[in-house]
Every structure is written in structure tokens, then in C-alpha cells.
Design a protein around this motif. Structure first.
Motif, PDB file in Angstrom:
ATOM      1  N   CYS A 124       4.143   8.851  13.447  1.00 49.03           N
ATOM      2  CA  CYS A 124       3.524   7.726  12.744  1.00 49.03           C
ATOM      3  C   CYS A 124       2.171   8.143  12.167  1.00 49.03           C
ATOM      4  CB  CYS A 124       3.349   6.546  13.701  1.00 49.03           C
ATOM      5  SG  CYS A 124       2.776   5.051  12.872  1.00 49.03           S
ATOM      6  N   HIS A 168       0.063   5.762  10.661  1.00 49.65           N
ATOM      7  CA  HIS A 168      -0.756   4.561  10.495  1.00 49.65           C
ATOM      8  C   HIS A 168      -1.812   4.466  11.586  1.00 49.65           C
ATOM      9  CE1 HIS A 168       1.796   3.099   7.300  1.00 49.65           C
ATOM     10  NE2 HIS A 168       2.853   3.379   8.054  1.00 49.65           N
ATOM     11  N   TRP A 169      -2.833   3.671  11.331  1.00 47.38           N
ATOM     12  CA  TRP A 169      -3.939   3.527  12.273  1.00 47.38           C
ATOM     13  C   TRP A 169      -3.524   2.781  13.532  1.00 47.38           C
ATOM     14  CZ3 TRP A 169      -5.400  -1.329  13.720  1.00 47.38           C
ATOM     15  CH2 TRP A 169      -4.959  -2.380  12.908  1.00 47.38           C
ATOM     16  N   GLU A 199      -5.638   2.249   2.388  1.00 46.84           N
ATOM     17  CA  GLU A 199      -5.103   3.589   2.556  1.00 46.84           C
ATOM     18  C   GLU A 199      -6.217   4.599   2.827  1.00 46.84           C
ATOM     19  OE1 GLU A 199      -4.169   1.653  -0.106  1.00 46.84           O
ATOM     20  OE2 GLU A 199      -2.200   1.128   0.677  1.00 46.84           O
ATOM     21  N   GLU A 217      -7.251   4.135   6.406  1.00 45.55           N
ATOM     22  CA  GLU A 217      -6.264   4.702   7.321  1.00 45.55           C
ATOM     23  C   GLU A 217      -6.432   6.210   7.405  1.00 45.55           C
ATOM     24  OE1 GLU A 217      -2.270   3.579   6.412  1.00 45.55           O
ATOM     25  OE2 GLU A 217      -2.557   1.529   7.083  1.00 45.55           O
TER      26      GLU A 217
END
Length: 184
Positions: free
Chosen positions: A95, A97-98, A163, A166
Motif C-alpha cells: 500500500c 497511501h498514508w 497526492e 501523501e
């Protein structure tokens, strides 16, 4: 001028060569991960090859099903716990994402279920996992909220896109073991 231009093109070729190597490694690793994810239904249905008897003779030794009464049922229960755990681990380690730390909660739950399914003396499986998950949730939820709050503060102050934020908050270890070490 000719030597200088030749030196620059040699450096560009070296950069392209190393960039191509890292790209090829990413393609190979991605192919392995994708093949593993695509093979999980086959991993799950391996229990079908286990005999429906109390004892199961394997090359590793004899398995005797104590609580379940059948080796087939025992392997089915383990498959029901292992496959979601493996898929959650793949998701966690891939993953970008944050919020990927939120995946620690279902990973902890599936791990607890898998371990309790291995404990054949346990009479009631899947009863009180939420009690054991509370300490993990007490750490993960506030940390995710704090990261989110920090991101939105930066959005309001700096005018960055989601984005870009992130990317700023993303921790990128270079190796698989580096990813594992960052959590322990």
C-alpha cells in the motif's frame, strides 16, 4: 567539447542502465505479488486434498485432529484464517497511501484468529478478539487521526494537493526487510 559531450552521454547511459535494472526488479516483484494474489483461491482449496479422517499421514509426520474431529475440517478452519491474513499482509506491504497503518487492525485480528485456530484445546474460536484488539486500536486510530489532521493543516496552509502530501508522509524503505523493521 567533444570529450565533455561524450562523458555526459556515458553518464546518461549508466543512469539509464541502473534505472532499467530497478524497473525490471519492480516488474518481477510485482509479477510475483500479483501471481500470489491470483493463486490465493488455490491456496484456500488445498484443504480439499486433506482426508476426512481424524488422523492424517503426511511426509512431515502424523496429524491427529483433536477438537475438530476431522483433519479436513481443521485444515479448512486454518485456510479460512490464513488466506485473509496473507492477503492483508500483501496489502499492507504494497500500500502506498498514508492510511496504510489502519491495516494493522485487521492484520492483528486475523493473526489472533489464526493463532487461536492453531490452539486445538480452545473450545470457542472467534469469541473475544475485540478485547485483544483494543490496545492495538488505541494506538493505531489516534495516530491515523493525527496524521490526517497534520495533512489537512498543511493543505490549508501551503496549498498542496492530497497526492503531494501523501508523498511527503510516505515512508519508503528500500527492501522488504526494511519495511518489516520500520514497524518493530
Amino acid at each position: 567539447m567533444d570529450k565533455r559531450q561524450q562523458k555526459l552521454t556515458e553518464e546518461n547511459l549508466k543512469f539509464r542502465h541502473t534505472d532499467k535494472k530497478s524497473y525490471n526488479k519492480k516488474i518481477i516483484l510485482g509479477s510475483i505479488v500479483a501471481s500470489f494474489v491470483a493463486a490465493t483461491p488455490f491456496l484456500f482449496y488445498l484443504y480439499e486434498y486433506v482426508p476426512d479422517s481424524e488422523k492424517w499421514e503426511t511426509i512431515f509426520g502424523t496429524y491427529s485432529s483433536v477438537e475438530y474431529g476431522s483433519a479436513n475440517v481443521a485444515m479448512w478452519v486454518l485456510a479460512m484464517k490464513a488466506v485473509p491474513l496473507l492477503l492483508s499482509l500483501v496489502w499492507f506491504f504494497t500500500c502506498r497511501h498514508w492510511w496504510y497503518h489502519a491495516l494493522l487492525v485487521p492484520i492483528a485480528m486475523f493473526t489472533f484468529q489464526f493463532v487461536s485456530a492453531l490452539n486445538f484445546d480452545l473450545r470457542y474460536v472467534d469469541e473475544f478478539e475485540i478485547i485483544w484488539l483494543l490496545p492495538i486500536m488505541a494506538i493505531v486510530f489516534p495516530s491515523i487521526y493525527l496524521i490526517r489532521a497534520k495533512m489537512f493543516n498543511k493543505i490549508n496552509d501551503a496549498g498542496k494537493t492530497m497526492e503531494e502530501l501523501e508523498e511527503e508522509f510516505m515512508i519508503k524503505p528500500k527492501t522488504f526487510w526494511g519495511k518489516i523493521k520500520q514497524y518493530f
